[in-house]
Design a protein around this motif. Structure first.
Motif, PDB file in Angstrom:
ATOM      1  N   MET A   1      -1.055  10.858  -0.530  1.00  0.00           N
ATOM      2  CA  MET A   1      -0.457   9.540  -0.495  1.00  0.00           C
ATOM      3  C   MET A   1      -0.527   8.859  -1.861  1.00  0.00           C
ATOM      4  SD  MET A   1      -1.290   7.946   3.305  1.00  0.00           S
ATOM      5  CE  MET A   1      -2.578   6.985   2.696  1.00  0.00           C
ATOM      6  N   LEU A   2      -1.565   9.147  -2.622  1.00  0.00           N
ATOM      7  CA  LEU A   2      -1.708   8.488  -3.922  1.00  0.00           C
ATOM      8  C   LEU A   2      -0.594   8.851  -4.889  1.00  0.00           C
ATOM      9  CD1 LEU A   2      -5.559   8.759  -4.428  1.00  0.00           C
ATOM     10  CD2 LEU A   2      -4.236   6.748  -3.767  1.00  0.00           C
ATOM     11  N   GLU A   3       0.091   9.952  -4.642  1.00  0.00           N
ATOM     12  CA  GLU A   3       1.161  10.372  -5.525  1.00  0.00           C
ATOM     13  C   GLU A   3       2.543   9.962  -5.020  1.00  0.00           C
ATOM     14  OE1 GLU A   3       0.729  14.494  -6.468  1.00  0.00           O
ATOM     15  OE2 GLU A   3      -1.371  14.255  -6.994  1.00  0.00           O
ATOM     16  N   ALA A  11       2.115   1.137   2.381  1.00  0.00           N
ATOM     17  CA  ALA A  11       0.967   0.403   2.911  1.00  0.00           C
ATOM     18  C   ALA A  11       1.417  -0.859   3.641  1.00  0.00           C
ATOM     19  CB  ALA A  11       0.000   0.051   1.776  1.00  0.00           C
ATOM     20  N   TRP A  12       2.386  -1.576   3.085  1.00  0.00           N
ATOM     21  CA  TRP A  12       2.902  -2.775   3.738  1.00  0.00           C
ATOM     22  C   TRP A  12       3.570  -2.425   5.069  1.00  0.00           C
ATOM     23  CZ3 TRP A  12       1.310  -7.420   3.200  1.00  0.00           C
ATOM     24  CH2 TRP A  12       0.865  -7.881   1.969  1.00  0.00           C
ATOM     25  N   ARG A  17       3.481  -2.711  10.926  1.00  0.00           N
ATOM     26  CA  ARG A  17       3.520  -2.025  12.221  1.00  0.00           C
ATOM     27  C   ARG A  17       2.251  -2.299  13.017  1.00  0.00           C
ATOM     28  NH1 ARG A  17       5.958  -1.320  16.343  1.00  0.00           N
ATOM     29  NH2 ARG A  17       7.745  -1.427  15.015  1.00  0.00           N
ATOM     30  N   ARG A  18       1.105  -2.312  12.359  1.00  0.00           N
ATOM     31  CA  ARG A  18      -0.174  -2.583  13.038  1.00  0.00           C
ATOM     32  C   ARG A  18      -0.206  -4.002  13.590  1.00  0.00           C
ATOM     33  NH1 ARG A  18      -3.820  -1.467  16.287  1.00  0.00           N
ATOM     34  NH2 ARG A  18      -5.914  -2.056  15.722  1.00  0.00           N
TER      35      ARG A  18
END
Length: 59
Positions: A1-3, A11-12, A17-18
């Motif tokens: 994910m970091l790439e 992330a947003w 969604r959460r």
């Protein structure tokens, strides 16, 4: 994910969604009185960002 090209956007999207999922779950069950009272007490407390900054600098 970091790439990933757009990690911040990803992330947003997860956060959004959460929050939607939590909102849907709350509509199906009543909120506990203790939780509501605790959240109300927290909402009344507004900390001055200037005081927070000066406290952090002075320590």
């Amino acid at each position: 994910m970091l790439e990933m090209d757009n990690l911040e956007g990803y992330a947003w999207a997860i956060l959004k969604r959460r929050i939607i999922d939590m909102h849907h779950k709350r509509r199906h069950r009543p909120e506990l009185m203790e939780t509501a009272a605790f959240e109300a007490a927290l909402a009344d407390h507004v900390e001055d960002p200037y005081d927070t900054l000066t406290d952090a600098i002075s320590q």
